[in-house]
Design a protein around this motif. Structure first.
Motif, PDB file in Angstrom:
ATOM      1  N   MET A  96       2.210 -16.702 -22.496  1.00 58.23           N
ATOM      2  CA  MET A  96       0.821 -16.858 -22.923  1.00 58.23           C
ATOM      3  C   MET A  96      -0.103 -15.934 -22.126  1.00 58.23           C
ATOM      4  O   MET A  96      -1.279 -16.194 -21.994  1.00 58.23           O
ATOM      5  N   GLN A  97       0.442 -14.832 -21.580  1.00 60.59           N
ATOM      6  CA  GLN A  97      -0.363 -13.988 -20.707  1.00 60.59           C
ATOM      7  C   GLN A  97      -1.570 -13.413 -21.428  1.00 60.59           C
ATOM      8  O   GLN A  97      -2.649 -13.311 -20.861  1.00 60.59           O
ATOM      9  N   GLY A  98      -1.420 -13.032 -22.678  1.00 66.83           N
ATOM     10  CA  GLY A  98      -2.543 -12.501 -23.439  1.00 66.83           C
ATOM     11  C   GLY A  98      -3.660 -13.504 -23.570  1.00 66.83           C
ATOM     12  O   GLY A  98      -4.829 -13.206 -23.374  1.00 66.83           O
ATOM     13  N   THR A  99      -3.336 -14.752 -23.890  1.00 69.76           N
ATOM     14  CA  THR A  99      -4.336 -15.796 -24.016  1.00 69.76           C
ATOM     15  C   THR A  99      -4.966 -16.110 -22.662  1.00 69.76           C
ATOM     16  O   THR A  99      -6.163 -16.353 -22.566  1.00 69.76           O
ATOM     17  N   LEU A 100      -4.192 -16.088 -21.606  1.00 65.54           N
ATOM     18  CA  LEU A 100      -4.703 -16.316 -20.268  1.00 65.54           C
ATOM     19  C   LEU A 100      -5.795 -15.302 -19.936  1.00 65.54           C
ATOM     20  O   LEU A 100      -6.841 -15.649 -19.386  1.00 65.54           O
ATOM     21  N   ARG A 101      -5.572 -14.066 -20.305  1.00 64.65           N
ATOM     22  CA  ARG A 101      -6.562 -13.026 -20.032  1.00 64.65           C
ATOM     23  C   ARG A 101      -7.892 -13.345 -20.708  1.00 64.65           C
ATOM     24  O   ARG A 101      -8.959 -13.221 -20.102  1.00 64.65           O
ATOM     25  N   ILE A 102      -7.819 -13.773 -21.949  1.00 63.47           N
ATOM     26  CA  ILE A 102      -9.043 -14.076 -22.691  1.00 63.47           C
ATOM     27  C   ILE A 102      -9.794 -15.229 -22.045  1.00 63.47           C
ATOM     28  O   ILE A 102     -11.008 -15.182 -21.841  1.00 63.47           O
ATOM     29  N   LEU A 103      -9.067 -16.281 -21.686  1.00 61.75           N
ATOM     30  CA  LEU A 103      -9.704 -17.438 -21.063  1.00 61.75           C
ATOM     31  C   LEU A 103     -10.315 -17.065 -19.713  1.00 61.75           C
ATOM     32  O   LEU A 103     -11.430 -17.480 -19.390  1.00 61.75           O
ATOM     33  N   LEU A 104      -9.601 -16.259 -18.934  1.00 63.48           N
ATOM     34  CA  LEU A 104     -10.125 -15.836 -17.641  1.00 63.48           C
ATOM     35  C   LEU A 104     -11.416 -15.038 -17.798  1.00 63.48           C
ATOM     36  O   LEU A 104     -12.397 -15.258 -17.089  1.00 63.48           O
ATOM     37  N   LEU A 105     -11.418 -14.107 -18.741  1.00 65.45           N
ATOM     38  CA  LEU A 105     -12.597 -13.268 -18.936  1.00 65.45           C
ATOM     39  C   LEU A 105     -13.776 -14.069 -19.461  1.00 65.45           C
ATOM     40  O   LEU A 105     -14.920 -13.816 -19.089  1.00 65.45           O
ATOM     41  N   LEU A 106     -13.507 -15.024 -20.314  1.00 65.61           N
ATOM     42  CA  LEU A 106     -14.589 -15.870 -20.820  1.00 65.61           C
ATOM     43  C   LEU A 106     -15.245 -16.652 -19.689  1.00 65.61           C
ATOM     44  O   LEU A 106     -16.470 -16.710 -19.567  1.00 65.61           O
ATOM     45  N   HIS A 107     -14.441 -17.255 -18.854  1.00 62.06           N
ATOM     46  CA  HIS A 107     -14.988 -18.028 -17.732  1.00 62.06           C
ATOM     47  C   HIS A 107     -15.682 -17.113 -16.727  1.00 62.06           C
ATOM     48  O   HIS A 107     -16.720 -17.478 -16.162  1.00 62.06           O
ATOM     49  N   ALA A 108     -15.124 -15.922 -16.499  1.00 66.98           N
ATOM     50  CA  ALA A 108     -15.721 -14.999 -15.531  1.00 66.98           C
ATOM     51  C   ALA A 108     -17.082 -14.509 -16.001  1.00 66.98           C
ATOM     52  O   ALA A 108     -18.029 -14.430 -15.215  1.00 66.98           O
ATOM     53  N   THR A 109     -17.191 -14.177 -17.290  1.00 68.72           N
ATOM     54  CA  THR A 109     -18.473 -13.691 -17.801  1.00 68.72           C
ATOM     55  C   THR A 109     -19.533 -14.789 -17.777  1.00 68.72           C
ATOM     56  O   THR A 109     -20.724 -14.503 -17.695  1.00 68.72           O
ATOM     57  N   GLN A 110     -19.083 -16.057 -17.840  1.00 65.92           N
ATOM     58  CA  GLN A 110     -20.020 -17.185 -17.751  1.00 65.92           C
ATOM     59  C   GLN A 110     -20.250 -17.598 -16.292  1.00 65.92           C
ATOM     60  O   GLN A 110     -20.917 -18.596 -16.023  1.00 65.92           O
ATOM     61  N   ASP A 111     -19.678 -16.821 -15.373  1.00 63.64           N
ATOM     62  CA  ASP A 111     -19.804 -17.054 -13.929  1.00 63.64           C
ATOM     63  C   ASP A 111     -19.278 -18.435 -13.525  1.00 63.64           C
ATOM     64  O   ASP A 111     -19.805 -19.074 -12.617  1.00 63.64           O
ATOM     65  N   ASP A 112     -18.239 -18.853 -14.226  1.00 65.88           N
ATOM     66  CA  ASP A 112     -17.607 -20.139 -13.929  1.00 65.88           C
ATOM     67  C   ASP A 112     -16.410 -19.873 -13.015  1.00 65.88           C
ATOM     68  O   ASP A 112     -15.254 -19.852 -13.450  1.00 65.88           O
ATOM     69  N   THR A 113     -16.698 -19.678 -11.736  1.00 63.21           N
ATOM     70  CA  THR A 113     -15.662 -19.305 -10.776  1.00 63.21           C
ATOM     71  C   THR A 113     -14.612 -20.402 -10.615  1.00 63.21           C
ATOM     72  O   THR A 113     -13.414 -20.115 -10.493  1.00 63.21           O
ATOM     73  N   GLU A 114     -15.044 -21.641 -10.638  1.00 61.04           N
ATOM     74  CA  GLU A 114     -14.104 -22.751 -10.459  1.00 61.04           C
ATOM     75  C   GLU A 114     -13.047 -22.758 -11.545  1.00 61.04           C
ATOM     76  O   GLU A 114     -11.853 -22.947 -11.278  1.00 61.04           O
ATOM     77  N   SER A 115     -13.470 -22.545 -12.802  1.00 65.15           N
ATOM     78  CA  SER A 115     -12.504 -22.538 -13.903  1.00 65.15           C
ATOM     79  C   SER A 115     -11.559 -21.358 -13.809  1.00 65.15           C
ATOM     80  O   SER A 115     -10.372 -21.465 -14.137  1.00 65.15           O
ATOM     81  N   VAL A 116     -12.071 -20.212 -13.354  1.00 64.57           N
ATOM     82  CA  VAL A 116     -11.210 -19.041 -13.176  1.00 64.57           C
ATOM     83  C   VAL A 116     -10.123 -19.344 -12.151  1.00 64.57           C
ATOM     84  O   VAL A 116      -8.935 -19.055 -12.365  1.00 64.57           O
ATOM     85  N   LEU A 117     -10.517 -19.944 -11.030  1.00 61.48           N
ATOM     86  CA  LEU A 117      -9.544 -20.255  -9.981  1.00 61.48           C
ATOM     87  C   LEU A 117      -8.531 -21.290 -10.456  1.00 61.48           C
ATOM     88  O   LEU A 117      -7.331 -21.195 -10.149  1.00 61.48           O
TER      89      LEU A 117
END
Length: 458
Positions: A96-117
């Motif tokens: 699921m690496q492709g999907t992981l990338r999308i989720l990470l970028l979405l949270h990062a652009t929303q400045d949701d550091t906790e969700s990224v971690l």
């Protein structure tokens, strides 16, 4: 279930994007009839490619347009079902690496550091490693969000997880700019120097990083810390990341101007000229010096090369002499005198401007004077044009019709008939014959303002 990669509750936007990808994926999968791990992974990648803006667009946090998601389920429950379906396939060991990338970028652009971690921790548990490109995009998102702590942590993580990978220079420069803006100045210098020591300059496109270098130095100048600004500039120059140009060296001067240190700014201008043979902001420097003298009620003494015999009565006028001398060395005496004349006009010193005009005599650049009149007219600098009228009275070299016409253009733009009429009156007093186009334009302005026209229009 606790080991699933996507157990954290996604934001609504995340659900919509996931739905979009999964719908495309399963649409392609349904035609193959083969539900193997390899096929599903291939279909996930197809879904990602079908939605490239989620992965590559810098505006990743913007909501989807209506046409992009009109086919998606409109109920929350259906979105959750598709998310669960995604989780179940991940739990079965599919990549699921492709999907992981999308989720990470979405949270990062929303400045949701906790969700990224959280996502990164769950990915590690499931032996899924985000690509270095994904981590670099997260870094960019943090920089844009001005989240300096998260950005530094991600930068360090990239160095640890991918020690052989070298980040693009523009990203590192932007990170250093953020550090300066957040008051972590020496950390910015250290980060830049460590990056340069990686010997990456051979692969850099210098045109692409020009703006990034300028932003870094501008941020340093904003702090009014001259030592920091000079240190960063010297580092960039020594590494060959920039060349000495006005836009690169001007932050040194701006650093002094931002702190109101006018004598210091003159000294820096001398250093810049001596070191790089450049002289940025020369007009701004002249204007600041003249304003400074007026505020202190000091008599402005012309530089000795303009009018021989004048003595420098104080330190302030000494600064004008020094700045004028730099302009003479860089652009020649004629240009320096024109610069000084225009500066005097713009600061309300028509008497000094008249002295400069008298010294220029027939060497007045009529073309340059006409160009400035048009510029003043466009900017509606009525004061500068009126000062030029005063300074040029009795001057046989200058065509004063140009000045009158420029003023009339301003009064036409302002629909000020009274001021327009005052121009005609002044021309009569000075025995200046108005041109036919001037009279025609003035007549139209007077007629619009219901003012009697005191002349005949042919």
């Amino acid at each position: 279930m606790a080991s699933r990669l996507c157990l954290i509750q996604p934001l609504k936007l995340t659900r919509v994007i996931s739905c979009c990808i999964i719908r495309n994926s399963f649409s392609a999968l349904s035609t193959s009839g083969n539900h193997s791990s390899r096929d599903f992974s291939r279909c996930i990648q197809y879904g990602i490619r079908s939605n490239p803006s989620i992965v590559s667009s810098p505006k990743i946090s913007e909501p989807l347009e209506e046409k992009e998601h009109s086919f998606l389920p409109h109920t929350e429950s259906k979105a959750e079902v598709l998310d669960d379906h995604l989780i179940e396939h991940e739990a079965n060991g599919l990549s699921m690496q492709g999907t992981l990338r999308i989720l990470l970028l979405l949270h990062a652009t929303q400045d949701d550091t906790e969700s990224v971690l959280n996502l990164l921790n769950k990915a590690k548990i499931n032996h899924v490693k985000p690509s270095v490109e994904t981590m670099a995009r997260i870094l960019v998102a943090y920089i844009r969000n001005k989240n300096v702590d998260a950005a530094i942590n991600m930068y360090t993580s990239i160095q640890v997880a991918h020690p052989s990978y070298t980040l693009d220079c523009n990203k590192v420069l932007d990170l250093c700019t953020l550090l300066v803006e957040k008051g972590r100045r020496q950390e910015a210098v250290k980060t830049l120097k460590e990056y340069i020591h990686l010997d990456v300059t051979r692969t850099i496109d210098f045109k692409q990083i020009k703006e990034n270098c300028g932003n870094l130095l501008t941020a340093a100048a904003t702090t009014c810390d001259y030592k920091l600004t000079k240190q960063l500039l010297d580092t960039l120059l020594s590494a060959g990341l920039v060349r000495p140009e006005n836009y690169i060296v001007v932050p040194l001067l701006q650093c002094k101007l931002n702190s109101g240190d006018i004598p210091g700014a003159v000294e820096v201008a001398k250093v810049i000229y001596k070191t790089y043979k450049l002289l940025p902001k020369r007009m701004e420097m002249l204007l600041l010096l003249l304003h400074h003298y007026k505020e202190l009620s000091m008599k402005i003494t012309l530089p000795s090369s303009v009018k021989c015999g004048d003595e420098q009565s104080d330190t302030a006028n000494g600064l004008l002499e020094q700045m004028f001398s730099l302009i003479v060395h860089q652009y020649g005496s004629l240009q320096a005198q024109h610069d000084l004349m225009f500066a005097c006009l713009e600061t309300g010193c028509p008497d000094v401007a008249r002295n400069v005009l008298q010294n220029l005599d027939e060497e007045v650049d009529v073309h340059q004077l006409t160009k400035m009149c048009k510029l003043y007219s466009k900017m509606e600098r009525e004061d500068a044009l009126l000062h030029l009228l005063s300074a040029s009275r009795g001057n046989s070299v200058i065509n004063r019709q140009i000045i009158f016409c420029s003023l009339l253009d301003i009064y036409n733009a302002q629909n000020d008939g009274k001021k327009g009429l005052s121009l005609w009156t002044l021309m009569q007093e000075e025995n200046v014959s108005p041109s036919d186009p001037f009279l025609s334009s003035l007549a139209t302005l007077l007629r619009t303002n219901n003012i009697m026209i005191p002349f005949k229009v042919q």
